[in-house]
Design a protein around this motif. Structure first.
Motif, PDB file in Angstrom:
ATOM      1  N   VAL A  67      29.810 -15.535   2.354  1.00  0.00           N
ATOM      2  CA  VAL A  67      29.190 -14.578   1.445  1.00  0.00           C
ATOM      3  C   VAL A  67      29.631 -13.154   1.768  1.00  0.00           C
ATOM      4  O   VAL A  67      29.746 -12.303   0.876  1.00  0.00           O
ATOM      5  CB  VAL A  67      27.651 -14.719   1.460  1.00  0.00           C
ATOM      6  CG1 VAL A  67      27.020 -14.133   2.714  1.00  0.00           C
ATOM      7  CG2 VAL A  67      27.046 -14.090   0.215  1.00  0.00           C
ATOM      8  N   MET A  68      29.899 -12.869   3.034  1.00  0.00           N
ATOM      9  CA  MET A  68      30.432 -11.562   3.397  1.00  0.00           C
ATOM     10  C   MET A  68      31.780 -11.336   2.743  1.00  0.00           C
ATOM     11  O   MET A  68      32.027 -10.297   2.100  1.00  0.00           O
ATOM     12  CB  MET A  68      30.551 -11.441   4.920  1.00  0.00           C
ATOM     13  CG  MET A  68      29.220 -11.373   5.652  1.00  0.00           C
ATOM     14  SD  MET A  68      29.384 -11.528   7.455  1.00  0.00           S
ATOM     15  CE  MET A  68      30.123  -9.941   7.856  1.00  0.00           C
ATOM     16  N   LEU A  69      32.675 -12.314   2.875  1.00  0.00           N
ATOM     17  CA  LEU A  69      34.018 -12.176   2.326  1.00  0.00           C
ATOM     18  C   LEU A  69      33.987 -12.106   0.799  1.00  0.00           C
ATOM     19  O   LEU A  69      34.738 -11.336   0.187  1.00  0.00           O
ATOM     20  CB  LEU A  69      34.895 -13.342   2.784  1.00  0.00           C
ATOM     21  CG  LEU A  69      35.206 -13.370   4.284  1.00  0.00           C
ATOM     22  CD1 LEU A  69      35.830 -14.706   4.679  1.00  0.00           C
ATOM     23  CD2 LEU A  69      36.136 -12.221   4.676  1.00  0.00           C
ATOM     24  N   GLU A  70      33.116 -12.896   0.190  1.00  0.00           N
ATOM     25  CA  GLU A  70      33.008 -12.885  -1.270  1.00  0.00           C
ATOM     26  C   GLU A  70      32.582 -11.519  -1.798  1.00  0.00           C
ATOM     27  O   GLU A  70      32.899 -11.159  -2.935  1.00  0.00           O
ATOM     28  CB  GLU A  70      32.003 -13.945  -1.731  1.00  0.00           C
ATOM     29  CG  GLU A  70      32.503 -15.380  -1.567  1.00  0.00           C
ATOM     30  CD  GLU A  70      31.383 -16.393  -1.709  1.00  0.00           C
ATOM     31  OE1 GLU A  70      30.236 -15.968  -2.023  1.00  0.00           O
ATOM     32  OE2 GLU A  70      31.636 -17.590  -1.505  1.00  0.00           O
ATOM     33  N   ASN A  71      31.877 -10.773  -0.976  1.00  0.00           N
ATOM     34  CA  ASN A  71      31.383  -9.459  -1.395  1.00  0.00           C
ATOM     35  C   ASN A  71      32.159  -8.309  -0.764  1.00  0.00           C
ATOM     36  O   ASN A  71      31.672  -7.174  -0.711  1.00  0.00           O
ATOM     37  CB  ASN A  71      29.894  -9.345  -1.071  1.00  0.00           C
ATOM     38  CG  ASN A  71      29.044 -10.209  -1.989  1.00  0.00           C
ATOM     39  OD1 ASN A  71      28.710  -9.800  -3.100  1.00  0.00           O
ATOM     40  ND2 ASN A  71      28.715 -11.417  -1.540  1.00  0.00           N
ATOM     41  N   GLY A  72      33.357  -8.600  -0.289  1.00  0.00           N
ATOM     42  CA  GLY A  72      34.242  -7.555   0.212  1.00  0.00           C
ATOM     43  C   GLY A  72      33.890  -7.000   1.575  1.00  0.00           C
ATOM     44  O   GLY A  72      34.410  -5.950   1.973  1.00  0.00           O
ATOM     45  N   VAL A  73      33.015  -7.682   2.314  1.00  0.00           N
ATOM     46  CA  VAL A  73      32.617  -7.216   3.642  1.00  0.00           C
ATOM     47  C   VAL A  73      33.528  -7.858   4.690  1.00  0.00           C
ATOM     48  O   VAL A  73      33.759  -9.071   4.666  1.00  0.00           O
ATOM     49  CB  VAL A  73      31.149  -7.573   3.937  1.00  0.00           C
ATOM     50  CG1 VAL A  73      30.764  -7.163   5.360  1.00  0.00           C
ATOM     51  CG2 VAL A  73      30.233  -6.908   2.918  1.00  0.00           C
ATOM     52  N   LEU A  74      34.034  -7.054   5.590  1.00  0.00           N
ATOM     53  CA  LEU A  74      34.925  -7.536   6.641  1.00  0.00           C
ATOM     54  C   LEU A  74      34.102  -7.991   7.842  1.00  0.00           C
ATOM     55  O   LEU A  74      33.419  -7.171   8.469  1.00  0.00           O
ATOM     56  CB  LEU A  74      35.909  -6.439   7.045  1.00  0.00           C
ATOM     57  CG  LEU A  74      37.042  -6.837   7.990  1.00  0.00           C
ATOM     58  CD1 LEU A  74      38.272  -5.990   7.707  1.00  0.00           C
ATOM     59  CD2 LEU A  74      36.647  -6.679   9.454  1.00  0.00           C
ATOM     60  N   PRO A  75      34.131  -9.285   8.200  1.00  0.00           N
ATOM     61  CA  PRO A  75      33.384  -9.746   9.366  1.00  0.00           C
ATOM     62  C   PRO A  75      34.058  -9.310  10.671  1.00  0.00           C
ATOM     63  O   PRO A  75      35.270  -9.454  10.830  1.00  0.00           O
ATOM     64  CB  PRO A  75      33.419 -11.278   9.240  1.00  0.00           C
ATOM     65  CG  PRO A  75      33.843 -11.561   7.830  1.00  0.00           C
ATOM     66  CD  PRO A  75      34.729 -10.411   7.449  1.00  0.00           C
ATOM     67  N   ILE A  76      33.266  -8.779  11.597  1.00  0.00           N
ATOM     68  CA  ILE A  76      33.737  -8.470  12.945  1.00  0.00           C
ATOM     69  C   ILE A  76      33.000  -9.412  13.887  1.00  0.00           C
ATOM     70  O   ILE A  76      31.782  -9.345  14.026  1.00  0.00           O
ATOM     71  CB  ILE A  76      33.481  -7.011  13.324  1.00  0.00           C
ATOM     72  CG1 ILE A  76      34.201  -6.076  12.334  1.00  0.00           C
ATOM     73  CG2 ILE A  76      33.952  -6.736  14.751  1.00  0.00           C
ATOM     74  CD1 ILE A  76      33.941  -4.601  12.590  1.00  0.00           C
ATOM     75  N   VAL A  77      33.738 -10.312  14.523  1.00  0.00           N
ATOM     76  CA  VAL A  77      33.154 -11.410  15.278  1.00  0.00           C
ATOM     77  C   VAL A  77      33.351 -11.187  16.772  1.00  0.00           C
ATOM     78  O   VAL A  77      34.410 -10.741  17.219  1.00  0.00           O
ATOM     79  CB  VAL A  77      33.796 -12.755  14.869  1.00  0.00           C
ATOM     80  CG1 VAL A  77      33.079 -13.921  15.551  1.00  0.00           C
ATOM     81  CG2 VAL A  77      33.789 -12.934  13.350  1.00  0.00           C
ATOM     82  N   ASN A  78      32.318 -11.519  17.540  1.00  0.00           N
ATOM     83  CA  ASN A  78      32.430 -11.516  18.994  1.00  0.00           C
ATOM     84  C   ASN A  78      31.418 -12.514  19.539  1.00  0.00           C
ATOM     85  O   ASN A  78      30.497 -12.944  18.847  1.00  0.00           O
ATOM     86  CB  ASN A  78      32.173 -10.121  19.572  1.00  0.00           C
ATOM     87  CG  ASN A  78      32.695  -9.973  20.992  1.00  0.00           C
ATOM     88  OD1 ASN A  78      33.278 -10.887  21.575  1.00  0.00           O
ATOM     89  ND2 ASN A  78      32.475  -8.795  21.575  1.00  0.00           N
ATOM     90  N   GLU A  79      31.616 -12.896  20.783  1.00  0.00           N
ATOM     91  CA  GLU A  79      30.657 -13.766  21.438  1.00  0.00           C
ATOM     92  C   GLU A  79      29.370 -12.995  21.732  1.00  0.00           C
ATOM     93  O   GLU A  79      29.400 -11.792  22.006  1.00  0.00           O
ATOM     94  CB  GLU A  79      31.245 -14.298  22.754  1.00  0.00           C
ATOM     95  CG  GLU A  79      30.370 -15.303  23.463  1.00  0.00           C
ATOM     96  CD  GLU A  79      31.081 -15.973  24.635  1.00  0.00           C
ATOM     97  OE1 GLU A  79      30.538 -16.965  25.157  1.00  0.00           O
ATOM     98  OE2 GLU A  79      32.172 -15.507  25.014  1.00  0.00           O
ATOM     99  N   ASN A  80      28.239 -13.685  21.646  1.00  0.00           N
ATOM    100  CA  ASN A  80      26.965 -13.068  21.980  1.00  0.00           C
ATOM    101  C   ASN A  80      26.810 -13.071  23.504  1.00  0.00           C
ATOM    102  O   ASN A  80      26.201 -13.961  24.093  1.00  0.00           O
ATOM    103  CB  ASN A  80      25.821 -13.843  21.318  1.00  0.00           C
ATOM    104  CG  ASN A  80      24.499 -13.117  21.442  1.00  0.00           C
ATOM    105  OD1 ASN A  80      24.360 -12.180  22.220  1.00  0.00           O
ATOM    106  ND2 ASN A  80      23.511 -13.539  20.672  1.00  0.00           N
ATOM    107  N   ASP A  81      27.392 -12.058  24.130  1.00  0.00           N
ATOM    108  CA  ASP A  81      27.481 -12.021  25.589  1.00  0.00           C
ATOM    109  C   ASP A  81      26.133 -11.873  26.280  1.00  0.00           C
ATOM    110  O   ASP A  81      26.017 -12.145  27.480  1.00  0.00           O
ATOM    111  CB  ASP A  81      28.380 -10.862  26.036  1.00  0.00           C
ATOM    112  CG  ASP A  81      29.829 -11.089  25.644  1.00  0.00           C
ATOM    113  OD1 ASP A  81      30.288 -12.228  25.787  1.00  0.00           O
ATOM    114  OD2 ASP A  81      30.485 -10.141  25.188  1.00  0.00           O
TER     115      ASP A  81
END
Length: 257
Positions: A120-134
């Motif tokens: 849904v982020m990508l469908e709405n033009g939002v760029l996901p920034i992913v990281n591990e939940n440290d």
């Protein structure tokens, strides 16, 4: 749109003193904005939270390795994503944070929810920034490193390409600085390069070339192209698209299912 997962390692985003390299972060953002303007859908897997936390916080007593990881990552994640937010905003790009854990990649509700969120982020033009939940991922709950995480994200989101940005140009037939050592430009499915892989770890992260090779081989077998390249090279992401024949990198050709 062609979907790309870009993983940026700690050695790319960290200065020699161990703190976050803001200039490098800005350069990576510039290139990702270019990719988006040229028909590519991008998911960013970014290291650098620990470095951001170290630069922000002064601690005058001893911390063990887990305490350091939790404290500096918790503080640094806010600073890192805030920096990405400010720079991407200059290009009119909205970003969203995805903090994940290894258990979220087991088949089931959490896996489906995570994929649906990123869809849904990508469908709405939002760029996901992913990281591990440290803050909660310690010991056996941890990913090997963000190389492993980026490979799992690429498979989950059915990306066409995974780009692993390190601080060297790719896999060499010997030590990169050794006379006669040559860059391996292409790797066919099933081709074993383990004899060329050195066991050294990253200076500031948990990975190294062995980790990248392992992730690249697994992701290649899933039918996804993988590129290992030098994130310290100016405009590396753009050059990989526009001048791939002359831009140093190692490309793992996808297994055709």
């Amino acid at each position: 749109m062609k979907r790309i997962v870009v993983k940026v390692g700690s050695n790319v985003l960290t200065r020699p003193d161990g703190k976050l390299d803001v200039t490098r972060v800005s350069a990576i953002v510039d290139q990702i904005a270019w990719l988006r303007n040229n028909g590519y859908e991008v998911i960013l897997v970014s290291s650098g939270a620990m470095a951001a936390g170290r630069g922000e916080l002064r601690v005058n007593h001893a911390l063990d390795s887990v305490e350091q990881r939790q404290l500096f990552s918790a503080v640094g994640q806010v600073k890192l994503v805030g920096l990405y937010y400010d720079i991407f905003r200059e290009f009119g790009i909205h970003v969203g944070q995805v903090l994940t854990m290894k258990e979220n990649f087991k088949p089931g509700e959490q896996y489906n929810n995570q994929r649906a969120c990123m869809d849904v982020m990508l469908e709405n033009g939002v760029l996901p920034i992913v990281n591990e939940n440290d803050t909660v991922s310690v010991t056996e709950l941890m990913f090997t490193d963000n190389d492993e995480l980026s490979g799992l994200i690429a498979e989950m989101m059915k990306a066409e390409t995974l780009i692993l940005l390190s601080n060297i140009d790719g896999i060499f037939t010997g030590h990169p600085d050794a006379p006669g050592s040559e860059l391996v430009w292409e790797v066919e499915p099933g081709h074993d390069l383990s004899e060329y892989i050195l066991p050294e770890k990253s200076a500031f992260g948990r990975g190294g070339m062995h980790s990248k090779y392992t992730t690249a081989s697994k992701t290649q077998a899933a039918g996804i192209r993988v590129i290992i390249a030098n994130g310290e090279r100016e405009n590396i992401l753009i050059d990989l698209i526009e001048r791939p024949r002359v831009t140093p990198h190692t490309e793992f050709l996808p297994l055709q299912n």
